[in-house]
Design an enzyme around this catalytic site. Sequence first.
Site, short mmCIF file in Angstrom:
data_model
loop_
_atom_site.label_atom_id
_atom_site.label_comp_id
_atom_site.label_asym_id
_atom_site.label_seq_id
_atom_site.Cartn_x
_atom_site.Cartn_y
_atom_site.Cartn_z
N LEU A 130 16.54 -53.50 -9.47
CA LEU A 130 17.13 -54.29 -10.55
C LEU A 130 17.07 -53.54 -11.88
O LEU A 130 18.01 -53.61 -12.68
CB LEU A 130 16.40 -55.63 -10.67
N ASP A 134 3.41 -45.60 -17.10
CA ASP A 134 2.70 -46.51 -16.20
C ASP A 134 2.34 -47.72 -17.06
O ASP A 134 1.50 -47.63 -17.95
CB ASP A 134 1.45 -45.84 -15.64
N ASN A 159 10.68 -55.42 -16.30
CA ASN A 159 11.11 -55.47 -14.92
C ASN A 159 10.13 -54.81 -13.96
O ASN A 159 10.14 -55.10 -12.76
CB ASN A 159 12.48 -54.79 -14.81
N SER A 188 10.88 -62.53 -13.73
CA SER A 188 9.91 -63.31 -12.97
C SER A 188 10.39 -63.40 -11.52
O SER A 188 10.87 -62.42 -10.95
CB SER A 188 9.74 -64.68 -13.63
N TYR A 211 1.30 -62.35 -5.28
CA TYR A 211 2.53 -62.07 -6.02
C TYR A 211 2.90 -63.29 -6.87
O TYR A 211 3.21 -63.17 -8.06
CB TYR A 211 3.65 -61.73 -5.05
N LYS A 248 3.19 -63.90 -11.07
CA LYS A 248 4.38 -64.44 -11.74
C LYS A 248 4.07 -65.78 -12.42
O LYS A 248 4.66 -66.08 -13.48
CB LYS A 248 5.53 -64.59 -10.73
N THR A 274 17.10 -54.42 -2.98
CA THR A 274 16.39 -53.37 -3.71
C THR A 274 15.30 -52.83 -2.79
O THR A 274 15.23 -53.19 -1.61
CB THR A 274 15.74 -53.93 -4.99
#
Length: 294
Positions: free
Chosen positions: A20, A62, A89, A140, A154, A158, A189
């Site tokens: 993305l 980083d 992102n 997000s 994960y 978020k 992706t």
Amino acid sequence: MTATPAAGRVWFITGASRGLGRAFTEAALAAGDRVVAVARTLTTLEPLAAEHGDRLLALPLDVTDRAAVHTTVDTAVRHFGRLDIVVNNAGFLAMGMVEEFGEAEARAQMDTNFFGALWVSQAVLPTLRAQGSGHIVQISSIGALGGYPLTGLYSASKFALEGMSEALAAEAAAFGVKVTLVEPGGYWTDLYTTGLVATEPMDLYAPLRAELEKQFAESSIDSLPHLAAEAVMKLVDSDDPPLRLLLGSAVYDMAFDISRKRMDTWAAWEETSRAAERGVEAPEGYGAPAADGG
């Protein structure tokens, strides 16, 4: 209402070398804007740099290194003189049951997906505040609206990003700075390949894993990244961007389903919830300094 896009806006995009982030970078350059594209490795950005020349500044970064984030943002501002759109992102997917995560794995997920976005947001705010304008776009996930087996950490990263960003939006609004949380569904992706790490599986979760793999195979919907980029371009061109933007029909329906189920649960437990609150004067001694040695 949509404004006429300003020519030559300056973007700062993290995780810009692929997925993305790469799509956002290409869309911004195609619109005639300038881009600071940051990523851990820059080799895949070389063709874009050759094509767009001085409108693209590629910098290694980083995002988990707070000091490096501030240095990189300073370099970007010195180079282009301003920042207009900041897209957080950079991120990856750590997949595994909650019980399977070790400390290092859990912290790595939070360090990139949450703290990385926090450090970038902090670093760009002085510039945006001084300008009296700017738009921070936090990438997000639908995983921020609900936790699911295998993606618990994960989702946690978020959820944290969304809580921080809601507060940030309220704090930054007085300075003319806008914040939007973009909640995408699935895109083709490398999130599920090179962007994925997995825990060491525990045998007792094998039946659940098998069931989840079947569900993923039957119901997964993934789109091309340029569709997400088109949506983000509409977002940043808007005079009145939303705090949240869902990307995808499946995600849109899922978000409403999650919200309705929560409301139904809250309503079913309304009596218990309301009974847990009864305002009274502060009890005697409440909040008094502790006794010596206490």
